[in-house]
Design a protein around this motif. Structure first.
Motif, short mmCIF file in Angstrom:
data_model
loop_
_atom_site.label_atom_id
_atom_site.label_comp_id
_atom_site.label_asym_id
_atom_site.label_seq_id
_atom_site.Cartn_x
_atom_site.Cartn_y
_atom_site.Cartn_z
N ALA A 66 -42.25 6.72 -72.45
CA ALA A 66 -43.29 7.49 -71.74
C ALA A 66 -42.66 8.64 -70.96
O ALA A 66 -43.18 9.77 -71.00
CB ALA A 66 -44.07 6.57 -70.82
N ARG A 67 -41.56 8.38 -70.27
CA ARG A 67 -40.89 9.46 -69.51
C ARG A 67 -40.41 10.57 -70.43
O ARG A 67 -40.55 11.75 -70.13
CB ARG A 67 -39.70 8.89 -68.72
N ARG A 68 -39.83 10.17 -71.58
CA ARG A 68 -39.34 11.18 -72.52
C ARG A 68 -40.47 12.01 -73.09
O ARG A 68 -40.36 13.23 -73.21
CB ARG A 68 -38.57 10.47 -73.65
N TYR A 69 -41.58 11.36 -73.42
CA TYR A 69 -42.73 12.09 -73.94
C TYR A 69 -43.30 13.02 -72.86
O TYR A 69 -43.63 14.17 -73.14
CB TYR A 69 -43.82 11.13 -74.43
N ASN A 70 -43.42 12.53 -71.65
CA ASN A 70 -43.96 13.36 -70.57
C ASN A 70 -43.08 14.58 -70.32
O ASN A 70 -43.58 15.66 -70.06
CB ASN A 70 -44.11 12.55 -69.28
N ALA A 71 -41.78 14.41 -70.42
CA ALA A 71 -40.85 15.50 -70.15
C ALA A 71 -40.71 16.47 -71.33
O ALA A 71 -40.61 17.68 -71.13
CB ALA A 71 -39.47 14.94 -69.80
N GLU A 72 -40.72 15.94 -72.56
CA GLU A 72 -40.40 16.77 -73.73
C GLU A 72 -41.55 16.95 -74.72
O GLU A 72 -41.41 17.71 -75.68
CB GLU A 72 -39.21 16.15 -74.47
N GLY A 73 -42.62 16.23 -74.55
CA GLY A 73 -43.72 16.30 -75.51
C GLY A 73 -43.36 15.59 -76.80
O GLY A 73 -42.55 14.66 -76.82
N ALA A 74 -43.93 16.05 -77.90
CA ALA A 74 -43.74 15.41 -79.21
C ALA A 74 -42.28 15.36 -79.62
O ALA A 74 -41.83 14.41 -80.26
CB ALA A 74 -44.56 16.14 -80.27
N VAL A 75 -41.50 16.35 -79.22
CA VAL A 75 -40.07 16.39 -79.57
C VAL A 75 -39.34 15.18 -78.98
O VAL A 75 -38.38 14.69 -79.57
CB VAL A 75 -39.43 17.71 -79.06
N GLY A 76 -39.82 14.67 -77.87
CA GLY A 76 -39.19 13.51 -77.24
C GLY A 76 -39.32 12.23 -78.03
O GLY A 76 -38.61 11.26 -77.77
N LEU A 77 -40.22 12.20 -79.02
CA LEU A 77 -40.42 10.99 -79.81
C LEU A 77 -39.70 11.03 -81.15
O LEU A 77 -39.61 10.02 -81.84
CB LEU A 77 -41.92 10.77 -80.06
N VAL A 78 -39.19 12.18 -81.52
CA VAL A 78 -38.53 12.36 -82.81
C VAL A 78 -37.24 11.56 -82.87
O VAL A 78 -36.52 11.42 -81.87
CB VAL A 78 -38.24 13.86 -83.04
N ASN A 79 -36.94 11.04 -84.04
CA ASN A 79 -35.68 10.33 -84.27
C ASN A 79 -34.55 11.35 -84.19
O ASN A 79 -34.37 12.16 -85.08
CB ASN A 79 -35.70 9.66 -85.65
N ARG A 80 -33.80 11.32 -83.13
CA ARG A 80 -32.77 12.32 -82.89
C ARG A 80 -31.59 12.21 -83.86
O ARG A 80 -30.88 13.17 -84.07
CB ARG A 80 -32.30 12.25 -81.45
N GLN A 81 -31.40 11.05 -84.43
CA GLN A 81 -30.33 10.90 -85.42
C GLN A 81 -30.63 11.75 -86.64
O GLN A 81 -29.72 12.26 -87.27
CB GLN A 81 -30.18 9.44 -85.84
N ARG A 82 -31.90 11.89 -86.97
CA ARG A 82 -32.29 12.71 -88.11
C ARG A 82 -32.01 14.19 -87.82
O ARG A 82 -31.73 14.97 -88.72
CB ARG A 82 -33.78 12.51 -88.39
#
Length: 113
Positions: A66-82
């Motif tokens: 939730a914190r990541r989504y609130n701070a970064e939006g949709a980008v915060g949910l993306v699989n960063r390894q990809r």
């Protein structure tokens, strides 16, 4: 004293969250979309505890998403390894691998003789 309900920033509306959840192919990313959908339901948003139980996460894991989504939006949910495929690259080129195998074979043969 119970914690106040976690508020989700309105980066996307509920229909967009649902669409992203349904279309997502990455399992971990899909679970993060589900977390945000459950926490941001327009009529009956779920609690952190309920969301954690449904998604198979800890309460702190749900809060982190939730914190990541609130701070970064949709980008915060993306699989960063990809987004960082560098870890998938081999350290040696095909030629270097061939030479290494050849050398290891030679060493192995010399130790058995």
């Amino acid at each position: 004293m119970p914690r106040p309900r976690t508020q989700i920033s309105p980066h996307l509306d509920y229909a967009d969250l649902t669409q992203r959840y349904v279309q997502c192919q990455d399992a971990g990313e899909k679970n993060r979309w589900l977390v945000i959908r459950l926490l941001s339901h327009p009529k009956t948003p779920m609690s952190i505890e309920q969301t954690a139980e449904i998604c198979g996460l800890s309460c702190s894991g749900v809060r982190k998403i939730a914190r990541r989504y609130n701070a970064e939006g949709a980008v915060g949910l993306v699989n960063r390894q990809r987004l960082n495929p560098g870890g998938n690259r081999l350290a040696l080129s095909d030629e270097q691998q061939r030479l290494l195998r050849q050398r290891l074979y030679q060493v192995r043969m010399n130790t058995h003789n």
